[in-house]
Design an enzyme around this catalytic site. Structure first.
Site, PDB file in Angstrom:
ATOM      1  N   SER A 102     -10.489  13.545  32.227  1.00 29.15           N
ATOM      2  CA  SER A 102      -9.069  13.448  32.556  1.00 29.15           C
ATOM      3  C   SER A 102      -8.450  14.830  32.561  1.00 29.15           C
ATOM      4  O   SER A 102      -8.862  15.713  31.802  1.00 29.15           O
ATOM      5  CB  SER A 102      -8.360  12.582  31.511  1.00 29.15           C
ATOM      6  OG  SER A 102      -6.956  12.639  31.671  1.00 29.15           O
ATOM      7  N   TYR A 162      -7.089   9.541  23.234  1.00 29.90           N
ATOM      8  CA  TYR A 162      -7.766   9.364  24.523  1.00 29.90           C
ATOM      9  C   TYR A 162      -8.301  10.698  25.039  1.00 29.90           C
ATOM     10  O   TYR A 162      -9.473  10.823  25.424  1.00 29.90           O
ATOM     11  CB  TYR A 162      -6.785   8.760  25.527  1.00 29.90           C
ATOM     12  CG  TYR A 162      -7.258   8.719  26.958  1.00 29.90           C
ATOM     13  CD1 TYR A 162      -8.072   7.691  27.412  1.00 29.90           C
ATOM     14  CD2 TYR A 162      -6.867   9.712  27.865  1.00 29.90           C
ATOM     15  CE1 TYR A 162      -8.498   7.648  28.733  1.00 29.90           C
ATOM     16  CE2 TYR A 162      -7.279   9.681  29.177  1.00 29.90           C
ATOM     17  CZ  TYR A 162      -8.096   8.647  29.610  1.00 29.90           C
ATOM     18  OH  TYR A 162      -8.519   8.614  30.929  1.00 29.90           O
TER      19      TYR A 162
END
Length: 259
Positions: free
Chosen positions: A151, A164
């Site tokens: 990400s 995350y």
């Protein structure tokens, strides 16, 4: 140790979480490039069937297999089902590309993140990637490819994504070690790190919240948030023979977000 794909045979790409979102988009672009697909789904059997039908409509073979990438204890049995699918559908004992895409969003400030939230994020996004790759490695052809999804949040911070992003950062380091250790078999390993994408990820926040969409577009060099079609074709191209010399790289696909 598996063998290289016969030159006349199509490649076979295994995409986790391939029934929806970026995984499905990747699977369809692999098919458009002439490859066959094994995709996994956690619970959406109907979505998985629709993804298989879409790939078959493109003239390629596809199989959907159920898998929860957060449950390591199931991986040995899953590898057995992959082996069975390869034998029955392709008369092969190996596949060519592994795309570790499956994931979920679970946001909370660091001060409020529960141990259960943390464990699930790590189990799916890091531990699952580590041990699923390990379980499937005997079925991955020499000269194959591994693409792990990370990400843009490992480079820039957005409140609520601390756990995350930390799990994704671990995957980025893991990928370098995959490239090093699997290179002797001619296997490459790379990371694709999307920026903000308009999908149902995180409850569809980027797609459905107009203000969030506007704010993210305003800090992106290309002036908008991403779409699935910005990601799938890039992953498919990374799997192509023209990118055989690319390994151990983090490739951000964010349109220049937060630069």
């Amino acid at each position: 140790m598996s063998t290289l794909t016969p030159k006349s045979a199509p490649t076979i790409t295994l995409v986790t979480g391939g029934s929806r979102g970026l995984g499905r988009n990747t699977a369809e672009h692999v098919a458009r490039a002439g490859g066959d697909v094994i995709l996994t789904y956690r619970s959406g059997a109907d979505e998985a069937a629709a993804a298989v039908a879409a790939i078959q409509a493109l003239g390629r073979k596809a199989v959907a297999l159920q898998l929860d990438t957060g449950k390591v204890a199931t991986f040995a049995a899953f590898a057995g089902r992959v082996r069975e699918a390869l034998a029955s559908e392709w008369q092969r004992d190996s596949f060519d590309h592994l795309v570790n895409n499956a994931g979920h969003g679970d946001t909370a400030p660091l001060a409020d993140t529960t141990e259960a939230q943390f464990d699930r994020l790590v189990d799916v996004h890091f531990k699952g990637v580590f041990f699923l790759t390990q379980a499937l490695l005997p079925l991955l052809a020499d000269g194959g490819r591994i693409v792990n999804f990370s990400s843009g949040l490992t480079r820039f911070a957005y409140p609520g994504y601390g756990a995350y992003a930390a799990a994704k950062a671990a995957v980025e380091t893991l990928t370098v070690y995959m490239a090093k250790e699997f290179g002797k078999r001619g296997i490459t390993a790379n990371v694709v790190a999307p920026g903000a994408i308009a999908t149902d990820f995180g409850g569809g926040l980027v797609r459905d919240n107009a203000e969030v969409n506007r704010q993210l577009a305003a800090i992106t060099a290309l002036g908008r948030v991403g779409e699935p079609d910005d990601i799938g074709p890039m992953v498919a191209s990374l799997l192509s023979p023209s990118n055989r010399w690319v390994t151990a790289q983090r490739i951000e696909v964010s349109g220049g977000q937060a630069i």
